[in-house]
Design an enzyme around this catalytic site. Structure first.
Site: not given
Ligand code: IMP
Length: 416
Positions: A21, A24, A48, A230
């Protein structure tokens, strides 16, 4: 801008340096017009990317943020995990705004498909963790299970969309069986099959084999912008395990996820907020207490683009920036959301002091003046300039892009 763009060379990666977040999407959106191709390499709809386009806020989960730019080729690489109904929805929504995606979209045949039952498995695993080791706080988009099935050599890849319905049915049955026996989750096999068949009708023509994509990416003809998803501290190997995502989120991960020769990458931009946020569980040494956390959250609009969760907010950590810079080999920084700090009287920064490696806080003086919409470094209050110079000094990496507001164009580009 031109000098800066030229310095990026033919293939540039934009990589998050914190816990995601960082903004980017805005940098990618601004840079896209100077490239021929925009590519995503890993992760899925857990990402997102919010950008403001034509006065409207848009959130992309699977398509790169540069997708608004007509005529640019879009590649979704082998390292990705794709929830097809989400992708089709994004394509349809953009279509309604007059932005055609399908004719310029290429999806690797090796990218994995996220089935709906993976979301149920994600939720079931989180529930079990809550009773044992503690939750990770996933986005519940089925990302972890998609990479689990991939590693178990049982996942369904995009290439399966080109196969017969009978073959697809068999693949889904295998997964449904595993979902039930390993995770106690019952999958709606008929429903999953129907979704895949619908997607196949729209996307079949976009699927390309590894050889074709590798040939294209390594051909030295096109300028390619890689949009990281991410961020480094969420990387499965190099992040704050176990509170990480399940994919490779670094520059190296992006290169691998696309099937690009490592030497081909010409530049890498590290994106970091002027402060720091995190969603989900896990360490966050610089997390701020109230009321400062609330101030940052409100000013920065720090609510998850994917889940709507309030983000945990805190201050910049120089050791984390350095670590991310080392792993990724950043050539420069994009420091985003500088304006969010405008009202702060002092800005705490976590850093090593005294050469002994001891960590402590330094309080930098705030500028308490508006930086919103600044497009020239000289327009910034002196203390805001000092803040940027401090980051450069401490990381030994130049800050070339500075975000000064939500809207397109609210950004400083420094050529020197
Ligand atoms: P997952 O990717 O849904 O398995 O989540 C694993 C961890 O990564 C959690 O703490 C999510 O909040 C974080 N996470 C995954 N994608 C994002 C992103 O695009 N932005 C911020 N945090 C993310």
């Amino acid at each position: 801008m031109n000098e800066f763009i030229a310095s990026l060379g033919q293939i540039c990666a934009v990589i998050g340096a914190q816990w995601g977040d960082e903004g980017k999407g805005k940098a990618v959106d601004a840079l896209t017009e100077h490239f021929d191709v925009i590519a995503r390499a890993s992760g899925g709809a857990n990402a997102g990317h919010t950008i403001i386009f034509d006065g409207k806020k848009r959130v992309f989960h699977l398509l790169p943020s540069g997708s608004f730019h007509a005529g640019k080729k879009i590649i979704l690489g082998a390292g990705m995990v794709i929830h097809l109904p989400t992708l089709l929805k994004e394509i349809a929504e953009l279509g309604q705004s007059g932005v055609e995606i399908l004719p310029r979209l290429t999806i690797s045949s090796a990218a994995h498909i996220v089935l709906d039952c993976y979301k149920d498995i994600d939720a079931a695993l989180e529930e079990r963790r809550a009773e044992t080791a503690g939750k990770i706080g996933t986005t519940k988009r089925g990302i972890g299970p998609a990479y689990m099935f991939k590693a178990m050599r049982a996942g369904i890849r995009m290439e399966s969309l080109t196969r017969s319905a009978a073959e697809l049915r068999r693949e889904i049955a295998t997964i449904a069986d595993m979902a039930r026996s390993l995770f106690g989750v019952s999958a709606d096999a008929d429903g999953e099959l129907e979704l895949l068949r619908q997607a196949a009708d729209s996307l079949r023509g976009c699927i390309a084999g590894a050889d074709e994509i590798a040939e294209f990416l390594n051909s030295k003809k096109s300028r390619i912008l890689i949009e990281g998803a991410q961020a480094t501290l969420l990387d499965l190997d190099h992040g704050t395990y176990p509170y990480v995502t399940s994919s490779a989120t670094t520059a190296a991960g992006a290169i691998h996820g696309l099937g690009m020769a490592p030497r081909r990458l010409s530049s890498c931009i590290g994106v970091a907020k002027a402060y720091c946020t995190r969603v989900g569980e896990g360490e966050f040494i610089t997390e701020a207490a109230e009321p400062a956390a609330g101030r940052l959250r409100e000013r920065g609009g720090e609510y998850g683009a994917t889940t709507g969760r309030p983000r945990r907010c805190g201050w910049l950590s120089i050791p984390n920036l350095r670590r991310s810079a080392t792993i990724n080999g950043f050539d420069c920084w994009n420091i985003t959301k500088l304006d969010v700090l405008d009202a702060e009287s002092e800005i705490p920064v976590f850093m090593e002091t005294g050469g002994s490696g001891a960590l402590s806080w330094k309080k930098l003086p705030g500028w308490q003046a508006s930086t919103v919409g600044a497009t020239d470094f000289g327009e910034l209050p002196e203390r805001a300039q000092d803040f940027i110079a401090f980051i450069e000094q401490e990381t030994q990496i130049p800050v070339r892009l500075i975000g000064t507001g939500q809207r397109r164009g609210e950004m400083i580009v420094r050529n020197v």
